[in-house]
Design a protein around this motif. Structure first.
Motif, PDB file in Angstrom:
ATOM      1  N   ARG A 120       0.832  -1.206   0.000  1.00  0.00           N
ATOM      2  CA  ARG A 120       0.000   0.000   0.000  1.00  0.00           C
ATOM      3  C   ARG A 120       0.867   1.256   0.000  1.00  0.00           C
ATOM      4  NH1 ARG A 120      -3.160   3.510   3.488  1.00  0.00           N
ATOM      5  NH2 ARG A 120      -4.983   4.148   2.268  1.00  0.00           N
ATOM      6  N   GLN A 121       1.977   1.218   0.739  1.00  0.00           N
ATOM      7  CA  GLN A 121       2.850   2.382   0.759  1.00  0.00           C
ATOM      8  C   GLN A 121       3.418   2.658  -0.617  1.00  0.00           C
ATOM      9  OE1 GLN A 121       3.262   4.550   3.219  1.00  0.00           O
ATOM     10  NE2 GLN A 121       4.530   5.761   1.832  1.00  0.00           N
ATOM     11  N   ARG A 122       3.810   1.595  -1.330  1.00  0.00           N
ATOM     12  CA  ARG A 122       4.305   1.785  -2.693  1.00  0.00           C
ATOM     13  C   ARG A 122       3.214   2.354  -3.588  1.00  0.00           C
ATOM     14  NH1 ARG A 122       7.087  -3.152  -1.686  1.00  0.00           N
ATOM     15  NH2 ARG A 122       5.436  -4.350  -2.688  1.00  0.00           N
ATOM     16  N   ASN A 123       1.988   1.868  -3.418  1.00  0.00           N
ATOM     17  CA  ASN A 123       0.883   2.385  -4.233  1.00  0.00           C
ATOM     18  C   ASN A 123       0.585   3.848  -3.916  1.00  0.00           C
ATOM     19  OD1 ASN A 123       0.427   0.057  -5.714  1.00  0.00           O
ATOM     20  ND2 ASN A 123      -0.995  -0.793  -4.219  1.00  0.00           N
ATOM     21  N   LEU A 124       0.702   4.225  -2.648  1.00  0.00           N
ATOM     22  CA  LEU A 124       0.481   5.634  -2.276  1.00  0.00           C
ATOM     23  C   LEU A 124       1.575   6.518  -2.871  1.00  0.00           C
ATOM     24  CD1 LEU A 124      -0.587   5.235   1.464  1.00  0.00           C
ATOM     25  CD2 LEU A 124      -2.028   6.049  -0.408  1.00  0.00           C
ATOM     26  N   GLU A 125       2.809   6.023  -2.871  1.00  0.00           N
ATOM     27  CA  GLU A 125       3.906   6.797  -3.460  1.00  0.00           C
ATOM     28  C   GLU A 125       3.702   6.967  -4.963  1.00  0.00           C
ATOM     29  OE1 GLU A 125       7.284   4.555  -2.268  1.00  0.00           O
ATOM     30  OE2 GLU A 125       7.262   5.298  -0.197  1.00  0.00           O
ATOM     31  N   ARG A 126       3.230   5.900  -5.623  1.00  0.00           N
ATOM     32  CA  ARG A 126       2.959   5.999  -7.059  1.00  0.00           C
ATOM     33  C   ARG A 126       1.829   6.987  -7.329  1.00  0.00           C
ATOM     34  NH1 ARG A 126       3.273   0.030  -6.827  1.00  0.00           N
ATOM     35  NH2 ARG A 126       5.374  -0.605  -7.507  1.00  0.00           N
ATOM     36  N   LEU A 127       0.818   6.987  -6.482  1.00  0.00           N
ATOM     37  CA  LEU A 127      -0.298   7.925  -6.625  1.00  0.00           C
ATOM     38  C   LEU A 127       0.203   9.361  -6.503  1.00  0.00           C
ATOM     39  CD1 LEU A 127      -3.242   8.888  -6.646  1.00  0.00           C
ATOM     40  CD2 LEU A 127      -3.348   8.333  -4.201  1.00  0.00           C
ATOM     41  N   ALA A 128       1.000   9.637  -5.474  1.00  0.00           N
ATOM     42  CA  ALA A 128       1.524  10.991  -5.278  1.00  0.00           C
ATOM     43  C   ALA A 128       2.376  11.430  -6.460  1.00  0.00           C
ATOM     44  CB  ALA A 128       2.338  11.052  -3.980  1.00  0.00           C
ATOM     45  N   ARG A 129       3.175  10.495  -6.974  1.00  0.00           N
ATOM     46  CA  ARG A 129       4.021  10.827  -8.120  1.00  0.00           C
ATOM     47  C   ARG A 129       3.166  11.125  -9.354  1.00  0.00           C
ATOM     48  NH1 ARG A 129       6.717   6.462  -8.189  1.00  0.00           N
ATOM     49  NH2 ARG A 129       8.047   7.085  -6.453  1.00  0.00           N
ATOM     50  N   ALA A 130       2.091  10.344  -9.539  1.00  0.00           N
ATOM     51  CA  ALA A 130       1.200  10.574 -10.678  1.00  0.00           C
ATOM     52  C   ALA A 130       0.529  11.937 -10.584  1.00  0.00           C
ATOM     53  CB  ALA A 130       0.146   9.470 -10.745  1.00  0.00           C
ATOM     54  N   LEU A 131       0.164  12.339  -9.372  1.00  0.00           N
ATOM     55  CA  LEU A 131      -0.471  13.645  -9.178  1.00  0.00           C
ATOM     56  C   LEU A 131       0.486  14.780  -9.522  1.00  0.00           C
ATOM     57  CD1 LEU A 131      -2.401  12.971  -5.856  1.00  0.00           C
ATOM     58  CD2 LEU A 131      -3.445  13.731  -7.995  1.00  0.00           C
ATOM     59  N   LEU A 132       1.748  14.634  -9.147  1.00  0.00           N
ATOM     60  CA  LEU A 132       2.703  15.723  -9.339  1.00  0.00           C
ATOM     61  C   LEU A 132       3.321  15.758 -10.726  1.00  0.00           C
ATOM     62  CD1 LEU A 132       4.582  15.858  -5.912  1.00  0.00           C
ATOM     63  CD2 LEU A 132       2.577  17.133  -6.670  1.00  0.00           C
ATOM     64  N   THR A 133       3.187  14.660 -11.462  1.00  0.00           N
ATOM     65  CA  THR A 133       3.781  14.635 -12.804  1.00  0.00           C
ATOM     66  C   THR A 133       2.743  14.864 -13.891  1.00  0.00           C
ATOM     67  OG1 THR A 133       3.565  12.215 -12.827  1.00  0.00           O
ATOM     68  CG2 THR A 133       5.688  13.145 -12.136  1.00  0.00           C
ATOM     69  N   GLY A 134       1.511  15.181 -13.494  1.00  0.00           N
ATOM     70  CA  GLY A 134       0.493  15.505 -14.480  1.00  0.00           C
ATOM     71  C   GLY A 134      -0.003  14.314 -15.277  1.00  0.00           C
ATOM     72  N   ALA A 135      -0.085  13.139 -14.644  1.00  0.00           N
ATOM     73  CA  ALA A 135      -0.604  11.956 -15.332  1.00  0.00           C
ATOM     74  C   ALA A 135      -2.072  12.165 -15.688  1.00  0.00           C
ATOM     75  CB  ALA A 135      -0.444  10.722 -14.440  1.00  0.00           C
ATOM     76  N   PRO A 136      -2.582  11.493 -16.724  1.00  0.00           N
ATOM     77  CA  PRO A 136      -3.998  11.631 -17.088  1.00  0.00           C
ATOM     78  C   PRO A 136      -4.920  11.282 -15.932  1.00  0.00           C
ATOM     79  CG  PRO A 136      -2.780  10.461 -18.797  1.00  0.00           C
ATOM     80  CD  PRO A 136      -1.851  10.601 -17.631  1.00  0.00           C
ATOM     81  N   ALA A 137      -6.100  11.908 -15.914  1.00  0.00           N
ATOM     82  CA  ALA A 137      -7.024  11.736 -14.796  1.00  0.00           C
ATOM     83  C   ALA A 137      -7.405  10.277 -14.586  1.00  0.00           C
ATOM     84  CB  ALA A 137      -8.269  12.586 -15.021  1.00  0.00           C
TER      85      ALA A 137
END
Length: 392
Positions: free
Chosen positions: A170-187
């Motif tokens: 879950r921690q890895r998934n949360l880190e990936r989520l945060a990275r996606a938010l900050l890198t402008g990944a598609p919605a």
């Protein structure tokens, strides 16, 4: 199925060697004893309320029957090293399953205590009725509770391993989520990342930039679903970023600022959660201004605008001050200061004099010099705007 190494709290050393008549009697009541133990568990442990029916009831019932069957096999052996691997593995997997169901290790251990008490009550009755010898009954009791200790240790190990494993995932998934938010990944990609991380999107997110040494302290005061991105580009050295959920209400920001009092956090604007990258970029730019203490970016919008393109501002300043280039440096410096103050104070001579620590007549003289140099441009709104931005 592979077994897992477990360090039981009690090593079983008791030898019973039950008479086959007693063993057969116990086996004939095994399902009844298991059902009674499960009923006692679901009645006495709140976390298991309602677990009798459905899949979970079947899982618990099978686990109890497996444990009791393994115990009877052990009790009939004449050596203390009888194989217990299937029951130990079953207990380990039960512990993992209980962790996935969200039950605590305390609830799991309570279930073992109550299940052991119920099982012993019924098994001892059956054994006595079948004619078990008094000496065997005492060793039988010792074996029951030593065996339960070993099974509970295996279940606790499984519970711990599952929590550690699922926590890391879950921690890895949360880190990936945060990275996606900050890198402008598609919605759609960000929404999928949030679902994988089991993270409920809030109404808004606010980005913070703060020293790494203050992250732990800040997290204790913030929403527990705050995201902590790693390897964020553009951050000042020794700093970290946090993405704090909020409702976006009028009271949310004052509450956040109050929670961060005593830190050196730079607080970006509150944005819709999918747009938090903009909040993060503003917080990073504001951190670069070198302000100290708790910084609300909303209080420094003008400085952020002026610093958005340093090269463009330098070019604008050079163009505005070009008419002063032929003057002596000391004169040019005094007239530059006067022009800046005159613009910012809207031509109020007394205010300019107070700010520059000079006499009002000096201000009048210098403004006269500026009018000689700039002429009608001092009344041109476009020039006034350029000069204000260049000299502010």
């Amino acid at each position: 199925m592979a077994t897992h190494p477990v360090r039981p709290t009690t090593q079983i050393q008791t030898v019973v060697g039950l008479d086959p008549v007693v063993t057969d009697a116990l086996r004939s009541h095994l399902a009844e004893i298991a059902d009674s133990a499960v009923l006692s568990i679901v009645e006495e442990v709140p976390s298991y309320a309602g677990a009798w029916s459905g899949r979970m009831g079947e899982v618990i019932r099978n686990a109890v029957q497996l444990a009791l069957g393994g115990f009877l096999t052990l009790a009939t052996r004449l050596d203390a090293e009888a194989p217990r691997a299937p029951a130990i593995e079953g207990a380990y997997q039960l512990g993992r399953g209980e962790a996935r169901q969200g039950r605590t290790v305390e609830a799991l251990l309570a279930a073992y205590r109550i299940g052991a008490r119920s099982s012993w009550h019924h098994m001892s009755d059956v054994a006595v009725e079948a004619g078990v010898a008094a000496g065997q009954l005492a060793r039988f009791a010792e074996l029951v509770f030593a065996y339960i200790d070993e099974l509970s240790a295996a279940s606790v190990a499984g519970h711990t391993d599952e929590l550690e494993s699922s926590g890391r995932v879950r921690q890895r998934n949360l880190e990936r989520l945060a990275r996606a938010l900050l890198t402008g990944a598609p919605a759609d990609a960000v929404n999928a990342a949030a679902e994988r991380a089991d993270w409920e999107p809030p109404g808004a997110l606010t980005a913070l930039v703060l020293p790494e040494s203050q992250v732990s302290h800040a997290l204790t005061a913030l929403d527990q679903t705050t995201l902590q991105p790693d390897d964020v580009p553009g951050l000042p050295e020794g700093h970290a970023s946090l993405l704090v959920p909020s409702t976006g209400s009028a009271t949310a920001r004052p509450t956040l600022l109050s929670a961060l009092r005593g830190t050196d956090a730079v607080v970006g604007p509150s944005t819709p959660w999918l747009e938090v990258g903009a909040s993060h970029r503003r917080a990073v730019r504001c951190a670069a201004l070198g302000l100290s203490g708790l910084v609300d970016t909303d209080d420094h919008l003008a400085a952020l605008v002026l610093g958005a393109d340093a090269d463009a501002r330098a070019d604008l300043r050079a163009r505005v001050l070009a008419p002063l280039a032929d003057l002596r440096p000391s004169t040019a410096e005094k007239l530059t200061d006067t022009l800046r103050s005159w613009l910012l104070n809207h031509g109020r001579r007394e205010a300019v004099a107070e700010e520059l620590f000079v006499h009002a007549q000096t201000v009048r003289y210098r403004v006269g010099q500026l009018r000689e140099v700039y002429g009608d441009r001092l009344e041109d709104p476009a020039f006034v705007l350029d000069a204000t931005l260049a000299l502010a």
